[in-house]
Design a protein around this motif. Structure first.
Motif, PDB file in Angstrom:
ATOM      1  N   VAL A 111      -2.476  10.221   6.732  1.00  0.00           N
ATOM      2  CA  VAL A 111      -1.556   9.077   6.483  1.00  0.00           C
ATOM      3  C   VAL A 111      -1.125   8.165   7.606  1.00  0.00           C
ATOM      4  O   VAL A 111      -1.095   6.756   7.735  1.00  0.00           O
ATOM      5  N   ILE A 112      -1.063   8.696   8.997  1.00  0.00           N
ATOM      6  CA  ILE A 112      -0.834   7.957  10.065  1.00  0.00           C
ATOM      7  C   ILE A 112      -2.018   7.372  10.401  1.00  0.00           C
ATOM      8  O   ILE A 112      -1.940   5.882  10.853  1.00  0.00           O
ATOM      9  N   ASP A 113      -3.230   7.617  10.037  1.00  0.00           N
ATOM     10  CA  ASP A 113      -4.465   6.883  10.610  1.00  0.00           C
ATOM     11  C   ASP A 113      -4.570   5.704   9.710  1.00  0.00           C
ATOM     12  O   ASP A 113      -4.973   4.714  10.128  1.00  0.00           O
ATOM     13  N   LYS A 114      -4.264   5.729   8.260  1.00  0.00           N
ATOM     14  CA  LYS A 114      -4.324   4.867   7.372  1.00  0.00           C
ATOM     15  C   LYS A 114      -3.181   3.558   7.796  1.00  0.00           C
ATOM     16  O   LYS A 114      -3.678   2.328   7.817  1.00  0.00           O
ATOM     17  N   GLY A 123      -2.755  -0.425  14.760  1.00  0.00           N
ATOM     18  CA  GLY A 123      -1.965   0.360  15.573  1.00  0.00           C
ATOM     19  C   GLY A 123      -0.608  -0.114  15.891  1.00  0.00           C
ATOM     20  O   GLY A 123       0.288   0.407  16.452  1.00  0.00           O
ATOM     21  N   GLU A 124      -0.099  -1.151  15.255  1.00  0.00           N
ATOM     22  CA  GLU A 124       1.193  -1.765  15.343  1.00  0.00           C
ATOM     23  C   GLU A 124       2.297  -1.359  14.516  1.00  0.00           C
ATOM     24  O   GLU A 124       2.718  -2.034  13.668  1.00  0.00           O
ATOM     25  N   VAL A 125       2.492   0.123  14.410  1.00  0.00           N
ATOM     26  CA  VAL A 125       3.356   0.738  13.505  1.00  0.00           C
ATOM     27  C   VAL A 125       4.005   2.088  14.172  1.00  0.00           C
ATOM     28  O   VAL A 125       3.283   2.545  15.036  1.00  0.00           O
ATOM     29  N   GLU A 126       5.277   2.267  13.956  1.00  0.00           N
ATOM     30  CA  GLU A 126       6.083   3.336  14.376  1.00  0.00           C
ATOM     31  C   GLU A 126       6.277   4.365  13.459  1.00  0.00           C
ATOM     32  O   GLU A 126       6.616   4.111  12.177  1.00  0.00           O
ATOM     33  N   VAL A 127       5.875   5.623  13.620  1.00  0.00           N
ATOM     34  CA  VAL A 127       6.117   6.626  12.525  1.00  0.00           C
ATOM     35  C   VAL A 127       6.672   7.784  13.130  1.00  0.00           C
ATOM     36  O   VAL A 127       6.495   8.404  14.286  1.00  0.00           O
ATOM     37  N   LYS A 128       7.839   8.187  12.469  1.00  0.00           N
ATOM     38  CA  LYS A 128       8.513   9.496  12.764  1.00  0.00           C
ATOM     39  C   LYS A 128       8.411  10.444  11.594  1.00  0.00           C
ATOM     40  O   LYS A 128       8.579  10.143  10.404  1.00  0.00           O
ATOM     41  N   ILE A 129       8.252  11.592  12.060  1.00  0.00           N
ATOM     42  CA  ILE A 129       8.352  12.619  11.115  1.00  0.00           C
ATOM     43  C   ILE A 129       9.896  13.080  11.110  1.00  0.00           C
ATOM     44  O   ILE A 129      10.471  13.719  11.943  1.00  0.00           O
ATOM     45  N   LEU A 130      10.460  12.964   9.917  1.00  0.00           N
ATOM     46  CA  LEU A 130      11.764  13.251   9.671  1.00  0.00           C
ATOM     47  C   LEU A 130      11.961  14.674   9.336  1.00  0.00           C
ATOM     48  O   LEU A 130      13.118  15.224   9.593  1.00  0.00           O
ATOM     49  N   GLN A 136       0.798  -1.284  -0.113  1.00  0.00           N
ATOM     50  CA  GLN A 136      -0.160   0.126  -0.044  1.00  0.00           C
ATOM     51  C   GLN A 136       0.798   1.290  -0.306  1.00  0.00           C
ATOM     52  O   GLN A 136       0.340   2.322  -0.270  1.00  0.00           O
ATOM     53  N   LEU A 137       2.357   1.212   0.336  1.00  0.00           N
ATOM     54  CA  LEU A 137       3.143   2.328   0.325  1.00  0.00           C
ATOM     55  C   LEU A 137       2.640   3.367  -1.036  1.00  0.00           C
ATOM     56  O   LEU A 137       2.798   4.691  -0.652  1.00  0.00           O
ATOM     57  N   HIS A 138       2.765   2.855  -2.155  1.00  0.00           N
ATOM     58  CA  HIS A 138       2.504   3.765  -3.327  1.00  0.00           C
ATOM     59  C   HIS A 138       1.299   4.644  -3.192  1.00  0.00           C
ATOM     60  O   HIS A 138       1.165   5.645  -4.048  1.00  0.00           O
ATOM     61  N   ASN A 139       0.097   4.002  -2.599  1.00  0.00           N
ATOM     62  CA  ASN A 139      -1.068   4.589  -2.302  1.00  0.00           C
ATOM     63  C   ASN A 139      -1.095   5.709  -1.277  1.00  0.00           C
ATOM     64  O   ASN A 139      -2.016   6.597  -1.221  1.00  0.00           O
ATOM     65  N   LEU A 140       0.147   5.704  -0.552  1.00  0.00           N
ATOM     66  CA  LEU A 140       0.142   6.591   0.554  1.00  0.00           C
ATOM     67  C   LEU A 140       0.993   7.663   0.110  1.00  0.00           C
ATOM     68  O   LEU A 140       0.752   8.953   0.930  1.00  0.00           O
TER      69      LEU A 140
END
Length: 233
Positions: free
Chosen positions: A213-216, A223-230, A181-185
């Motif tokens: 995007v974080i919600d998706k 909910g098992e994902v780590e997201v960092k704003i670089l 799904q990455l290319h859709n995000l």
């Protein structure tokens, strides 16, 4: 039968000849602005007129002279793209309101407050547009108008178009699903698979879409994902 108030006249004049067809205003303007839409969803009938109100049809010789053909679809498309679409005041008001919503949506996705690097609420964008007294053209494309409007409302509120670079880390249980799904995000900048199947990826997205995007991602991984704003730039 299509109600009278649901259709309007598309008119094209050339070489001393006038041609008119009946179209649905919203769909005709979408086609005119470049949207891919079937002609059958735009036109109300397959008649080409010299004067719709008088019921006078265009002659085959006039069609041939101006368009080089008598094919209805080819001629109708040219009339819509090159001609004028007549709309009532009420229809124009509705079209402007729809375009306004699309423009606000575009701005909210692509622009941020440069002081906080956070998305700007739609209500704040709309208020700024009213304060700046921006004019919306229902016949012009969303992106072009939105970029111009951002310049205008920048005099009222802090705002700029920006991109955000985010890093996501997904455990092996959800990594394959997220990878598909990455290319859709957003625009994938990097992907890296760890030995245990964990996926680490970098995505560039419109800055205003960070939370979306974080919600998706949370939805995809429960909910098992780590997201960092670089970076936001």
């Amino acid at each position: 039968m299509t109600k009278k108030e649901e259709y309007v006249i598309a008119r094209y004049e050339h070489g001393g000849e006038r041609f008119e067809i009946l179209v649905k205003p919203k769909e005709a303007n979408e086609l005119k602005s470049g949207k891919s839409i079937s002609l059958s969803d735009v036109v109300v009938s397959d008649e080409i007129y010299k004067d719709v109100k008088k019921g006078l049809k265009a002659s085959p010789s006039a069609l041939k002279k101006v368009f080089g053909t008598t094919d209805f679809e080819e001629i109708a498309r040219q009339i819509i793209l090159k001609g004028e679409i007549q709309v009532t005041a009420e229809q124009r008001k509705e079209m402007i309101e729809n375009k306004k919503k699309q423009i606000i949506d575009y701005i909210s996705r692509n622009a941020i407050d440069p002081k906080t690097h956070l998305p700007i609420p739609r209500t704040r964008i709309e208020m700024a547009m009213e304060q700046a007294r921006v004019q919306i053209d229902p016949n012009k494309d969303v992106e072009g108008q939105a970029l111009q409007i951002i310049k205008e409302i920048a005099k009222v509120i802090p705002i700029k178009v920006a991109k955000a670079l985010i890093e996501i880390k997904v455990d092996p249980k959800h990594s394959s699903k997220v990878k598909s799904q990455l290319h859709n995000l957003g625009e994938v900048k990097k992907t890296n698979w760890l030995g245990d199947g964990t996926l680490i990826a970098e995505l560039e997205i419109p800055a205003g879409m960070q939370q979306e995007v974080i919600d998706k991602l949370n939805s995809l991984t429960k909910g098992e994902v780590e997201v960092k704003i670089l970076q936001v730039k």
